[in-house]
Design a protein around this motif. Structure first.
Motif, PDB file in Angstrom:
ATOM      1  N   ASP A 108      -7.023   6.264  -2.685  1.00 24.96           N
ATOM      2  CA  ASP A 108      -7.587   5.168  -1.872  1.00 24.96           C
ATOM      3  C   ASP A 108      -6.562   4.022  -2.102  1.00 24.96           C
ATOM      4  O   ASP A 108      -6.370   3.632  -2.973  1.00 24.96           O
ATOM      5  CB  ASP A 108      -8.815   4.710  -2.391  1.00 24.96           C
ATOM      6  CG  ASP A 108      -9.375   3.294  -1.786  1.00 24.96           C
ATOM      7  OD1 ASP A 108      -8.526   3.123  -0.664  1.00 24.96           O
ATOM      8  OD2 ASP A 108     -10.150   2.632  -1.874  1.00 24.96           O
ATOM      9  N   ARG A 156      -9.789   4.984   2.861  1.00 29.05           N
ATOM     10  CA  ARG A 156     -10.838   4.118   1.949  1.00 29.05           C
ATOM     11  C   ARG A 156     -11.773   5.223   1.106  1.00 29.05           C
ATOM     12  O   ARG A 156     -12.358   6.398   1.688  1.00 29.05           O
ATOM     13  CB  ARG A 156     -11.742   3.303   2.792  1.00 29.05           C
ATOM     14  CG  ARG A 156     -10.815   2.176   3.435  1.00 29.05           C
ATOM     15  CD  ARG A 156     -11.611   1.239   3.795  1.00 29.05           C
ATOM     16  NE  ARG A 156     -10.673   0.137   4.504  1.00 29.05           N
ATOM     17  CZ  ARG A 156      -9.986  -1.071   3.937  1.00 29.05           C
ATOM     18  NH1 ARG A 156     -10.347  -0.970   2.466  1.00 29.05           N
ATOM     19  NH2 ARG A 156      -9.481  -1.763   4.622  1.00 29.05           N
ATOM     20  N   GLU A 157     -12.014   4.848  -0.272  1.00 25.87           N
ATOM     21  CA  GLU A 157     -13.137   5.627  -0.936  1.00 25.87           C
ATOM     22  C   GLU A 157     -14.188   5.983  -0.509  1.00 25.87           C
ATOM     23  O   GLU A 157     -14.938   7.097  -0.526  1.00 25.87           O
ATOM     24  CB  GLU A 157     -13.133   4.917  -2.211  1.00 25.87           C
ATOM     25  CG  GLU A 157     -13.926   5.633  -3.334  1.00 25.87           C
ATOM     26  CD  GLU A 157     -14.032   4.958  -4.773  1.00 25.87           C
ATOM     27  OE1 GLU A 157     -14.775   5.553  -5.493  1.00 25.87           O
ATOM     28  OE2 GLU A 157     -13.305   3.993  -4.921  1.00 25.87           O
ATOM     29  N   PRO A 195      -3.794   3.262  -7.809  1.00 25.03           N
ATOM     30  CA  PRO A 195      -5.135   3.497  -7.162  1.00 25.03           C
ATOM     31  C   PRO A 195      -6.052   4.373  -7.669  1.00 25.03           C
ATOM     32  O   PRO A 195      -5.504   5.380  -8.534  1.00 25.03           O
ATOM     33  CB  PRO A 195      -4.650   3.833  -5.707  1.00 25.03           C
ATOM     34  CG  PRO A 195      -3.411   4.339  -5.762  1.00 25.03           C
ATOM     35  CD  PRO A 195      -2.682   3.729  -6.974  1.00 25.03           C
ATOM     36  N   ARG A 196      -7.311   4.513  -7.271  1.00 30.34           N
ATOM     37  CA  ARG A 196      -8.224   5.686  -8.072  1.00 30.34           C
ATOM     38  C   ARG A 196      -7.953   6.820  -7.176  1.00 30.34           C
ATOM     39  O   ARG A 196      -7.673   6.915  -5.997  1.00 30.34           O
ATOM     40  CB  ARG A 196      -9.569   5.135  -7.767  1.00 30.34           C
ATOM     41  CG  ARG A 196      -9.980   3.788  -8.406  1.00 30.34           C
ATOM     42  CD  ARG A 196      -9.817   3.811  -9.842  1.00 30.34           C
ATOM     43  NE  ARG A 196     -10.848   4.514 -10.482  1.00 30.34           N
ATOM     44  CZ  ARG A 196     -10.957   4.835 -11.967  1.00 30.34           C
ATOM     45  NH1 ARG A 196      -9.810   4.173 -12.813  1.00 30.34           N
ATOM     46  NH2 ARG A 196     -11.968   5.396 -12.336  1.00 30.34           N
ATOM     47  N   ARG A 202       0.761  -1.162  -0.130  1.00 30.41           N
ATOM     48  CA  ARG A 202      -0.025   0.036   0.002  1.00 30.41           C
ATOM     49  C   ARG A 202       0.945   1.271   0.040  1.00 30.41           C
ATOM     50  O   ARG A 202       0.597   2.060  -0.748  1.00 30.41           O
ATOM     51  CB  ARG A 202      -0.856   0.285   1.059  1.00 30.41           C
ATOM     52  CG  ARG A 202      -2.024  -1.023   1.341  1.00 30.41           C
ATOM     53  CD  ARG A 202      -3.290  -0.767   1.967  1.00 30.41           C
ATOM     54  NE  ARG A 202      -2.727   0.105   3.238  1.00 30.41           N
ATOM     55  CZ  ARG A 202      -2.489  -0.808   4.411  1.00 30.41           C
ATOM     56  NH1 ARG A 202      -2.380  -2.066   4.542  1.00 30.41           N
ATOM     57  NH2 ARG A 202      -2.135  -0.060   5.562  1.00 30.41           N
ATOM     58  N   THR A 230      -7.384  -0.043  -2.180  1.00 34.12           N
ATOM     59  CA  THR A 230      -8.079  -0.757  -3.275  1.00 34.12           C
ATOM     60  C   THR A 230      -7.016  -1.673  -4.091  1.00 34.12           C
ATOM     61  O   THR A 230      -5.955  -1.718  -3.914  1.00 34.12           O
ATOM     62  CB  THR A 230      -8.389   0.236  -4.412  1.00 34.12           C
ATOM     63  OG1 THR A 230      -9.014  -0.501  -5.528  1.00 34.12           O
ATOM     64  CG2 THR A 230      -7.400   0.930  -4.796  1.00 34.12           C
ATOM     65  N   ASP A 231      -7.512  -2.476  -4.578  1.00 34.86           N
ATOM     66  CA  ASP A 231      -6.663  -3.899  -5.498  1.00 34.86           C
ATOM     67  C   ASP A 231      -6.262  -3.261  -6.782  1.00 34.86           C
ATOM     68  O   ASP A 231      -5.270  -3.834  -7.435  1.00 34.86           O
ATOM     69  CB  ASP A 231      -7.436  -5.092  -5.561  1.00 34.86           C
ATOM     70  CG  ASP A 231      -7.804  -5.778  -4.371  1.00 34.86           C
ATOM     71  OD1 ASP A 231      -6.992  -5.466  -3.209  1.00 34.86           O
ATOM     72  OD2 ASP A 231      -8.806  -6.525  -4.102  1.00 34.86           O
ATOM     73  N   SER A 246     -14.796   9.094  -9.389  1.00 32.37           N
ATOM     74  CA  SER A 246     -13.539   8.393  -9.082  1.00 32.37           C
ATOM     75  C   SER A 246     -12.591   8.238 -10.353  1.00 32.37           C
ATOM     76  O   SER A 246     -13.132   7.725 -11.278  1.00 32.37           O
ATOM     77  CB  SER A 246     -13.788   6.924  -8.518  1.00 32.37           C
ATOM     78  OG  SER A 246     -12.459   6.412  -8.201  1.00 32.37           O
TER      79      SER A 246
END
Length: 701
Positions: free
Chosen positions: A185, A162-163, A193-194, A24, A188-189, A207
């Protein structure tokens, strides 16, 4: 065995968690620089190197300061907790005896950095943030010291979490007001990230990928387009002018809002709420416009002036137009005083003329009384009343009267007569000059002169909480304090009548904003466009200007200010003001013409038109009795004295004639009685003699 299994599981979980955290962290720190370097607004960071922006890091993330971040951004401020305000700042803070806020350890004034970015680590839990507390009593974020003096609309806020939590934060009122806000975020996987951002044009939270975010530019227009705003305003004609049907047709404030609404395609609701009192209450909260902005009941106000007390509570655009607080007076009245004949000569000249008149009197009297010129055995200079002739001869010479001059004093009187001709010629010429240049009343033109003219009545149009009201409430200047003592407070409802009374009255000074007052001047007292029937002071009492107000740290401030600067530099506000003056003059002119035709029954309106008519049409004015009152007064007094003298003399002569007649009658009666007595005695004597003769003997005869 169980212990070994537990340790094995713990090691595996720890490795997984560390691997996940490292993953992360790598994802975050590979995305964060792109977000930091994206110019999200054309003027944001203008003239600043991106690497010179101040970076604040706040939150409880374990890996707050990786080596990569130190290499690209400088300087940095690290705050260990998830807040941008100090812990000791609470809404319980009060004001001290001087009226200043009591904020422990943080009592400095606001300092706004040019470029600032804040990274806030939210963690993986949902929470409610209050980054910039704004209390009704005071806007605490305006008086904090560094590093807590963040200008929230000059700061790019980047939320890490987190989103779903970021989306929830973006809908909170305390976060919704932020102009520049972005979310990342890292949980996220997706890799990368977005990026969560707000689209101002569509009013939605989206997003995006890092590439899409870098390409999208959120322009300033997006802040206004397709939105609806509430505008609070003064109902004054310089701000908004309406026709007979109530439709807006002018006003510099209204036309500004209308122009940017057309430019950016937004709608607005124009209200007149809270304009009657814009003062601050004892607990620090505000009434009127500022209170409406703080309570989110208004987005913009038209308009206010900037003051030290207001500055911490609202944003103001650059100056739109100047409008000083001045005082108006009636035009100076030109008149000829009834005693103007005295000012033809100076005091010294009058004394010399009087001295020459007095000195010639004893000379003439001495000639008449003591000098004798014999001619054929008689005195040719003898007069019955020497003192009377000694006074009347020089007086007639000065007054250009004719009188018989005795032969013996003709040389002396000829010299005095020549002197009198010169004096009278100068007197007549100076009198004509004085009458053709009448005396003009002196009108005060500065606050100091108004303070000194105690014969003037001072009327003050008061707007509670306005700049001039705050000025008079706090001023220590002795000039303004003395003016304040004599002021008669009046509301805006009687503003038009007060202006008319000032024009038609005498020795009245009316204090008001020049832009506000000029609307009443053009509509209610201006009959001719080439003539203004009043006088404006040369020096203002209070220097003031009008600004558009917005909520403190409003995200609309920069866009509205940019448009206000452009329109002010191009002269739009002044042109709108001139156009509004023409509109209100056309509205009021028919009414003034009807009052002029109606005459004195129209009352104050007719008096106003009469002032204009007399000033424009009258080239010369005829003299009245009062202009020569002194001469007619002397003539009247002399006539009265002559009549009284005549009556007295007539009465005296009548009594004298009666007395003489009585005396003659008494004398006549006395003579008659005397004659009768004498005759009687002679008769008796004759009779006695006759009898004696008869008795004599005849022989003796």
């Amino acid at each position: 065995m169980n212990l070994n299994c537990f340790m094995l599981v713990l090691i595996v979980c720890t490795n997984y968690c560390l691997t996940d955290q490292i993953k992360r962290s790598q994802v975050l720190w590979s995305t964060l620089p792109t977000v930091l370097f994206t110019n999200i607004y054309p003027d944001f960071q203008k003239g600043q190197l991106y690497g010179q922006c101040t970076l604040k890091l706040a939150g409880d993330e374990e890996n707050l300061t990786p080596q990569e971040l130190f290499q690209v951004v400088n300087p940095k401020i690290i705050i260990s907790r998830l807040s941008i305000t100090p812990p000791k700042v609470t809404p319980t803070n009060t004001k001290d005896k001087f009226g200043d806020l009591e904020i422990p350890l943080f009592n400095g004034l606001k300092h706004s950095p040019h470029c600032e970015k804040v990274v806030l680590f939210l963690g993986n839990s949902s929470l409610k943030l209050d980054l910039y507390p704004g209390y009704k009593m005071f806007q605490i974020r305006s008086v904090l010291q560094f590093p807590f003096n963040t200008h929230l609309q000059q700061t790019h806020h980047i939320f890490i979490g987190r989103e779903e939590n970021i989306r929830s934060l973006f809908t909170q009122e305390t976060i919704k007001i932020l102009k520049y806000k972005t979310g990342i975020d890292p949980f996220t996987d997706l890799n990368p990230p977005r990026v969560i951002t707000e689209n101002f044009l569509l009013s939605e939270i989206r997003s995006l990928s890092v590439v899409e975010f870098a390409k999208e530019k959120n322009l300033a227009a997006h802040l206004l387009q397709n939105h609806h705003f509430v505008v609070h305003s003064f109902p004054l004609q310089n701000v908004i002018t309406m026709d007979s049907s109530g439709a807006p047709v002018g006003g510099a404030g209204y036309l500004f809002v209308k122009s940017i609404a057309q430019k950016y395609n937004f709608t607005f609701e124009y209200r007149f709420d809270g304009w009657k009192n814009n003062g601050q209450m004892r607990n620090g909260s505000w009434n009127g416009f500022i209170g409406a902005l703080a309570d989110f009941r208004a987005d913009m106000v038209v308009w206010l002036s900037n003051t030290f007390e207001r500055h911490p509570y609202l944003d103001l655009t650059p100056l739109a137009i100047e409008s000083d607080v001045v005082f108006f007076t009636s035009l100076p009245r030109a008149h000829i005083t009834w005693y103007g004949i005295i000012f033809v000569f100076t005091a010294k000249v009058w004394i010399l003329v009087l001295a020459s008149f007095i000195l010639v009197i004893p000379l003439l009297y001495a000639k008449f009384k003591f000098n004798y010129i014999k001619d054929a055995g008689r005195n040719t200079m003898s007069v019955e009343t020497p003192l009377f002739y000694a006074i009347i001869l020089p007086l007639c010479a000065l007054l250009q009267g004719s009188y018989n001059i005795p032969r013996g004093v003709r040389v002396l009187m000829s010299l005095f007569l020549l002197y009198s001709i010169v004096v009278v010629a100068f007197f007549n010429s100076n009198l004509v000059s004085f009458l053709t240049y009448p005396e003009v009343d002196r009108v005060p033109q500065t606050p100091k002169e108004l303070m000194e003219r105690t014969d003037y009545t001072i009327k003050y149009i008061r707007f509670p909480g306005a700049t001039d009201d705050m000025f008079f409430a706090s001023t220590k200047n002795p000039i303004h304090l003395k003016i304040k003592e004599r002021m008669e407070y009046m509301t805006s409802k009687v503003m038009a009548r007060a202006m008319m009374e000032t024009v038609a009255g005498n020795k009245i000074a009316l204090i008001n904003y020049i832009m506000v007052a000029m609307m009443d001047v053009m509509q209610n007292v201006t009959l001719s466009p080439i003539f203004r029937p009043l006088k404006i002071s040369r020096e203002p009492i209070v220097e003031a200007g009008f600004y558009f107000g917005l909520r403190k740290y409003s995200k609309l401030t920069q866009t509205v200010s940019m448009n206000a600067v452009i329109l002010e530099n191009t002269g739009h506000f002044k042109q709108w003001f001139r156009e509004t003056l023409n509109i209100v003059r056309k509205i009021g002119r028919p009414w003034l013409k009807r009052a002029q035709k109606l005459g004195p029954p129209a009352g104050l309106a007719y008096d106003v038109t009469k002032v204009t008519k007399d000033a424009i049409n009258a080239e010369t004015k005829p003299f009245s009795l009062v202009h020569v009152g002194l001469s007619f007064g002397i003539l009247t007094c002399g006539l009265i004295l002559a009549i009284l003298r005549f009556l007295w003399e007539a009465q005296f002569i009548q009594k004298l004639a009666k007395f003489i007649k009585t005396q003659i009658n008494e004398l006549k009666n006395l003579m008659i009685r005397f004659w009768r007595n004498v005759s009687s005695k002679f008769g008796k004597a004759a009779n006695t003699c006759s009898k004696s003769i008869r008795r004599l003997p005849r022989s003796e005869n």
